[in-house]
Enzyme design. Sequence first.
Site, PDB file in Angstrom:
ATOM      1  N   LYS A 149     -17.491  -7.394 -19.572  1.00 40.22           N
ATOM      2  CA  LYS A 149     -18.183  -6.725 -20.056  1.00 40.22           C
ATOM      3  C   LYS A 149     -19.433  -7.031 -20.575  1.00 40.22           C
ATOM      4  CE  LYS A 149     -13.874  -4.257 -21.504  1.00 40.22           C
ATOM      5  NZ  LYS A 149     -13.171  -3.690 -22.863  1.00 40.22           N
ATOM      6  N   TYR A 199     -13.291   5.398 -17.844  1.00 37.92           N
ATOM      7  CA  TYR A 199     -12.715   5.466 -18.797  1.00 37.92           C
ATOM      8  C   TYR A 199     -12.033   6.877 -19.027  1.00 37.92           C
ATOM      9  CZ  TYR A 199     -13.380   0.943 -20.643  1.00 37.92           C
ATOM     10  OH  TYR A 199     -13.448  -0.623 -20.684  1.00 37.92           O
ATOM     11  N   PHE A 243     -12.193   6.395 -30.478  1.00 40.41           N
ATOM     12  CA  PHE A 243     -13.169   5.344 -30.252  1.00 40.41           C
ATOM     13  C   PHE A 243     -13.857   5.252 -29.194  1.00 40.41           C
ATOM     14  CE2 PHE A 243      -8.728   4.418 -28.090  1.00 40.41           C
ATOM     15  CZ  PHE A 243      -9.438   4.117 -26.761  1.00 40.41           C
ATOM     16  N   ARG A 252      -3.775  -9.394 -16.627  1.00 41.10           N
ATOM     17  CA  ARG A 252      -3.548  -8.927 -17.930  1.00 41.10           C
ATOM     18  C   ARG A 252      -3.097  -9.999 -18.773  1.00 41.10           C
ATOM     19  NH1 ARG A 252      -5.361  -3.764 -19.257  1.00 41.10           N
ATOM     20  NH2 ARG A 252      -3.529  -3.551 -20.752  1.00 41.10           N
ATOM     21  N   THR A 307      -5.444  -6.000 -26.323  1.00 38.80           N
ATOM     22  CA  THR A 307      -6.642  -5.304 -26.382  1.00 38.80           C
ATOM     23  C   THR A 307      -7.385  -5.991 -27.822  1.00 38.80           C
ATOM     24  OG1 THR A 307      -5.881  -3.109 -25.564  1.00 38.80           O
ATOM     25  CG2 THR A 307      -7.890  -3.178 -26.716  1.00 38.80           C
ATOM     26  N   ARG A 329      -9.182 -13.353 -24.592  1.00 38.07           N
ATOM     27  CA  ARG A 329      -9.603 -12.627 -25.694  1.00 38.07           C
ATOM     28  C   ARG A 329      -8.976 -13.336 -26.995  1.00 38.07           C
ATOM     29  NH1 ARG A 329      -7.526  -6.992 -23.243  1.00 38.07           N
ATOM     30  NH2 ARG A 329      -9.312  -5.985 -22.407  1.00 38.07           N
ATOM     31  N   ASN A 355     -14.236  -6.811 -26.394  1.00 37.21           N
ATOM     32  CA  ASN A 355     -13.143  -7.866 -26.269  1.00 37.21           C
ATOM     33  C   ASN A 355     -13.264  -8.302 -24.731  1.00 37.21           C
ATOM     34  OD1 ASN A 355     -12.783  -5.514 -24.541  1.00 37.21           O
ATOM     35  ND2 ASN A 355     -10.718  -4.846 -25.220  1.00 37.21           N
ATOM     36  N   HIS A 408     -12.065  -6.267 -19.164  1.00 34.00           N
ATOM     37  CA  HIS A 408     -11.281  -5.087 -18.679  1.00 34.00           C
ATOM     38  C   HIS A 408     -10.732  -5.389 -17.660  1.00 34.00           C
ATOM     39  CE1 HIS A 408      -9.654  -1.109 -17.473  1.00 34.00           C
ATOM     40  NE2 HIS A 408     -10.137  -1.603 -16.324  1.00 34.00           N
ATOM     41  N   GLU A 410      -9.255   2.430  -9.843  1.00 35.61           N
ATOM     42  CA  GLU A 410     -10.607   1.755 -10.081  1.00 35.61           C
ATOM     43  C   GLU A 410     -11.210   0.782  -9.128  1.00 35.61           C
ATOM     44  OE1 GLU A 410      -9.172  -0.648 -13.471  1.00 35.61           O
ATOM     45  OE2 GLU A 410      -8.829   0.882 -14.589  1.00 35.61           O
TER      46      GLU A 410
HETATM   47  P1  CMP Z   1     -10.044  -2.181 -22.245  1.00 37.89           P
HETATM   48  O1  CMP Z   1      -9.121  -2.776 -21.720  1.00 37.89           O
HETATM   49  O2  CMP Z   1     -11.447  -1.942 -21.351  1.00 37.89           O
HETATM   50  O3  CMP Z   1      -9.532  -0.465 -22.186  1.00 37.89           O
HETATM   51  C1  CMP Z   1     -10.253   0.515 -23.251  1.00 37.89           C
HETATM   52  C2  CMP Z   1     -11.164  -0.029 -24.024  1.00 37.89           C
HETATM   53  O4  CMP Z   1     -11.446   0.802 -25.192  1.00 37.89           O
HETATM   54  C3  CMP Z   1     -10.477  -1.533 -24.564  1.00 37.89           C
HETATM   55  O5  CMP Z   1     -10.465  -2.252 -23.751  1.00 37.89           O
HETATM   56  C4  CMP Z   1     -11.452  -1.637 -25.788  1.00 37.89           C
HETATM   57  O6  CMP Z   1     -12.991  -2.119 -25.373  1.00 37.89           O
HETATM   58  C5  CMP Z   1     -11.667  -0.218 -26.183  1.00 37.89           C
HETATM   59  N1  CMP Z   1     -10.634  -0.017 -27.202  1.00 37.89           N
HETATM   60  C6  CMP Z   1      -9.338   0.433 -27.334  1.00 37.89           C
HETATM   61  N2  CMP Z   1      -8.862   0.590 -28.317  1.00 37.89           N
HETATM   62  C7  CMP Z   1      -9.837   0.544 -29.274  1.00 37.89           C
HETATM   63  C8  CMP Z   1     -10.014   0.839 -30.763  1.00 37.89           C
HETATM   64  N3  CMP Z   1      -8.810   1.226 -31.315  1.00 37.89           N
HETATM   65  N4  CMP Z   1     -11.134   0.738 -31.178  1.00 37.89           N
HETATM   66  C9  CMP Z   1     -12.137   0.278 -30.758  1.00 37.89           C
HETATM   67  N5  CMP Z   1     -12.268   0.164 -29.231  1.00 37.89           N
HETATM   68  C10 CMP Z   1     -11.075   0.243 -28.693  1.00 37.89           C
END
Ligand code: CMP
Length: 136
Positions: A10, A50, A58, A86, A92, A103, A113, A116, A127
Site C-alpha cells: 500500500k 474493496y 472505515f 496471510r 489487520t 504488520r 497496515n 493487502h 482480485e
Molecule cells: P486490508 O487487508 O487491505 O483489508 C481492508 C482494509 O481496510 C484493511 O486492510 C485496513 O487497511 C482497513 N481496515 C480494516 N478495518 C479497519 C478499521 N476498523 N479501521 C480502519 N481501517 C480498517
Amino acid sequence: MSERTLVLLKPDTVRRGLVGAVLGRFERKGLTIDALELRTLDGEMADRHYAEHVERDFYPPLRTFITSGPLVALVLSGDQAIEVVRTLIGVTDGRKAAPGTIRGDLSLSNRENLVHASDSPESAERELKLFFPDLG
Ligand code: CMP
C-alpha cells in the site's frame, strides 16, 4: 499445490521506503513474483477492489489512503500461497499483529497496515482478474 495470490504494497509501504524490505520477506519465504506493477489507484478502482467494504464506516478514510499515492500491485505464487502470505503479513491491526509478521514488526495502525493480500481462493480469483486481467 501451487496457487496465486494478489498482494498490494500500500501507499504507506512506498512512502516509508519499505518496498524492498517487504518484498524481500516474500522472496526469502520462497514465493515467486509472477507479475509486479507500480500504480496509483483512482477512486473507482478502490471501490471495485474493496467492494465488500464500501458501506463500512472505515471505508471513506481507507479510500482516501489507498488512492493517496503509488502502490505496488503484485502476484505471488507458491504452495498454499494464499494462506502462507496471510500468515506472513499478520492480522489487520498492526498494533495487535504478532511480532515476526510484516504488520507486527512494521505497522502501528489498523488502516496503514502496509500490505493487502487476498483472503480466500475466491477473492484471489476476483482480485487477480481486477489487477492483472492479462495474466495467463
Ligand atoms: P486490508 O487487508 O487491505 O483489508 C481492508 C482494509 O481496510 C484493511 O486492510 C485496513 O487497511 C482497513 N481496515 C480494516 N478495518 C479497519 C478499521 N476498523 N479501521 C480502519 N481501517 C480498517
